[in-house]
Design a protein around this motif. Structure first.
Motif, PDB file in Angstrom:
ATOM      1  N   TRP A 100      40.727  -8.375 -29.962  1.00 22.78           N
ATOM      2  CA  TRP A 100      39.305  -8.183 -29.684  1.00 22.78           C
ATOM      3  C   TRP A 100      38.641  -7.378 -30.793  1.00 22.78           C
ATOM      4  O   TRP A 100      39.170  -6.364 -31.259  1.00 22.78           O
ATOM      5  CB  TRP A 100      39.144  -7.486 -28.334  1.00 22.78           C
ATOM      6  CG  TRP A 100      37.732  -7.395 -27.855  1.00 22.78           C
ATOM      7  CD1 TRP A 100      36.884  -8.430 -27.580  1.00 22.78           C
ATOM      8  CD2 TRP A 100      36.995  -6.199 -27.614  1.00 22.78           C
ATOM      9  NE1 TRP A 100      35.650  -7.958 -27.161  1.00 22.78           N
ATOM     10  CE2 TRP A 100      35.692  -6.589 -27.172  1.00 22.78           C
ATOM     11  CE3 TRP A 100      37.305  -4.842 -27.713  1.00 22.78           C
ATOM     12  CZ2 TRP A 100      34.706  -5.668 -26.846  1.00 22.78           C
ATOM     13  CZ3 TRP A 100      36.316  -3.917 -27.385  1.00 22.78           C
ATOM     14  CH2 TRP A 100      35.037  -4.329 -26.953  1.00 22.78           C
ATOM     15  N   GLN A 101      37.504  -7.843 -31.259  1.00 19.78           N
ATOM     16  CA  GLN A 101      36.732  -7.226 -32.353  1.00 19.78           C
ATOM     17  C   GLN A 101      37.518  -7.170 -33.652  1.00 19.78           C
ATOM     18  O   GLN A 101      37.244  -6.340 -34.516  1.00 19.78           O
ATOM     19  CB  GLN A 101      36.234  -5.838 -31.959  1.00 19.78           C
ATOM     20  CG  GLN A 101      35.227  -5.856 -30.811  1.00 19.78           C
ATOM     21  CD  GLN A 101      34.599  -4.505 -30.546  1.00 19.78           C
ATOM     22  OE1 GLN A 101      35.179  -3.468 -30.842  1.00 19.78           O
ATOM     23  NE2 GLN A 101      33.391  -4.512 -29.983  1.00 19.78           N
ATOM     24  N   GLY A 102      38.518  -8.051 -33.793  1.00 20.86           N
ATOM     25  CA  GLY A 102      39.293  -8.112 -35.026  1.00 20.86           C
ATOM     26  C   GLY A 102      40.298  -6.990 -35.204  1.00 20.86           C
ATOM     27  O   GLY A 102      40.896  -6.848 -36.282  1.00 20.86           O
ATOM     28  N   LEU A 103      40.508  -6.197 -34.153  1.00 18.44           N
ATOM     29  CA  LEU A 103      41.437  -5.072 -34.244  1.00 18.44           C
ATOM     30  C   LEU A 103      42.860  -5.486 -33.898  1.00 18.44           C
ATOM     31  O   LEU A 103      43.091  -6.415 -33.123  1.00 18.44           O
ATOM     32  CB  LEU A 103      41.002  -3.955 -33.281  1.00 18.44           C
ATOM     33  CG  LEU A 103      39.694  -3.235 -33.595  1.00 18.44           C
ATOM     34  CD1 LEU A 103      39.314  -2.319 -32.440  1.00 18.44           C
ATOM     35  CD2 LEU A 103      39.815  -2.436 -34.885  1.00 18.44           C
ATOM     36  N   THR A 150      44.885   1.134 -31.651  1.00 27.88           N
ATOM     37  CA  THR A 150      44.268   0.079 -32.451  1.00 27.88           C
ATOM     38  C   THR A 150      44.235   0.453 -33.922  1.00 27.88           C
ATOM     39  O   THR A 150      44.246   1.639 -34.284  1.00 27.88           O
ATOM     40  CB  THR A 150      42.830  -0.216 -31.982  1.00 27.88           C
ATOM     41  OG1 THR A 150      42.032   0.975 -32.139  1.00 27.88           O
ATOM     42  CG2 THR A 150      42.797  -0.677 -30.535  1.00 27.88           C
ATOM     43  N   CYS A 151      44.160  -0.590 -34.764  1.00 28.34           N
ATOM     44  CA  CYS A 151      44.086  -0.382 -36.207  1.00 28.34           C
ATOM     45  C   CYS A 151      43.740  -1.710 -36.863  1.00 28.34           C
ATOM     46  O   CYS A 151      43.668  -2.751 -36.188  1.00 28.34           O
ATOM     47  CB  CYS A 151      45.426   0.137 -36.737  1.00 28.34           C
ATOM     48  SG  CYS A 151      45.353   0.846 -38.410  1.00 28.34           S
ATOM     49  N   ARG A 152      43.510  -1.676 -38.143  1.00 32.62           N
ATOM     50  CA  ARG A 152      43.488  -2.869 -38.992  1.00 32.62           C
ATOM     51  C   ARG A 152      44.413  -2.563 -40.152  1.00 32.62           C
ATOM     52  O   ARG A 152      44.102  -1.710 -40.993  1.00 32.62           O
ATOM     53  CB  ARG A 152      42.076  -3.172 -39.511  1.00 32.62           C
ATOM     54  CG  ARG A 152      41.111  -3.711 -38.479  1.00 32.62           C
ATOM     55  CD  ARG A 152      39.788  -4.110 -39.141  1.00 32.62           C
ATOM     56  NE  ARG A 152      38.850  -4.691 -38.187  1.00 32.62           N
ATOM     57  CZ  ARG A 152      37.918  -4.001 -37.548  1.00 32.62           C
ATOM     58  NH1 ARG A 152      37.812  -2.695 -37.758  1.00 32.62           N
ATOM     59  NH2 ARG A 152      37.098  -4.604 -36.705  1.00 32.62           N
TER      60      ARG A 152
END
Length: 247
Positions: A116-119, A235-237
């Motif tokens: 979700w949201q690219g995370l 969460t992270c990227r």
């Protein structure tokens, strides 16, 4: 076919895109003996490296995954080379699990890349019990600086030595894993099913014995039962994650 400048440029661009579309998992063994790593992709995702490999003491292996991969890693211990059977985390008497999950109790490291949201969403789960210590850590990740963003998740307590007697899994008198209450007693309440299949009705504080409180005390970062609070998901990227088994 003759390689033109245009074709060469296209190939180079595709190579760069492909390189960016992979996330590296650096898997480390700090146990005093070998660990057989199990890997299972979520539905629709590949089982990386055939689903498993041997990681000898002190060895580091890197595994490449698509940047939208989702799945789990787990350690298998007390494995026999001849039968391919592991006393903890076994996936059907084979080295490469190839889609099969690990038999509880086992420590799970779970991750969803580009959720979700690219995370990236990652966690350690003791919902299925515990066999050996583990951590997962983003390397060079981008987050929001919060407590649950791009930080290392630890479960480094020697839970086996502290496990309640009724949850212990033993081999030759030695505790080799610690069961979850669901796996041990198989009741609707302990397994959060039936009338207890939602957070409002499955609260470990109302159980006959609050076993998740033990796991949460020993490993505060980890999920302790099916409806544990949100503070166990991080969460992270990141394009690189370290996963260590043992301490």
């Amino acid at each position: 076919m003759k390689m033109t400048t245009k074709n060469l440029f296209t190939v180079l661009v595709l190579m760069v895109v492909y390189a960016k579309a992979n996330v590296i998992f650096e898997i480390i063994n700090r146990e005093p003996g070998p660990v057989w790593v199990g890997i299972q992709g979520n539905p629709g995702h590949p089982h990386l490296n055939g689903g498993g490999f041997v990681l000898n003491q002190g060895q580091v292996v890197t595994v490449s995954a698509p940047d939208n991969w989702a799945g789990r890693f787990w350690p298998r211990t007390w494995c026999d080379w001849n039968s391919k059977h592991c006393l903890t985390g076994d996936c059907g008497n084979k080295l490469e699990c190839n889609g099969a999950g690990g038999v509880p109790p086992v420590t799970l490291v779970e991750i969803t890349l580009k959720g979700w949201q690219g995370l990236d969403y990652y966690d350690i789960s003791l919902v299925d019990g515990f066999n050996i210590r583990a951590f997962i850590e983003p390397v060079g990740g981008r987050g929001d600086g919060g407590q649950y963003s791009c930080t290392r998740i630890n479960c480094m307590s020697d839970i086996d030595s502290k496990c309640p007697e009724e949850l212990r899994v033993k081999h030759n008198g030695l505790t080799i894993a610690c069961n979850s209450a669901c796996n041990k007693f198989n009741t609707d309440q302990y397994c959060c099913r039936g009338a207890y299949n939602k957070p409002e009705t499955c609260k470990s504080s109302t159980w006959p014995v609050n076993y998740p409180a033990f796991f949460k005390r020993e490993c505060p970062d980890a999920y302790s039962y099916a409806y544990d609070d949100h503070k166990s998901t991080f969460t992270c990227r990141a394009g690189h994650y370290k996963i260590q088994f043992g301490a």
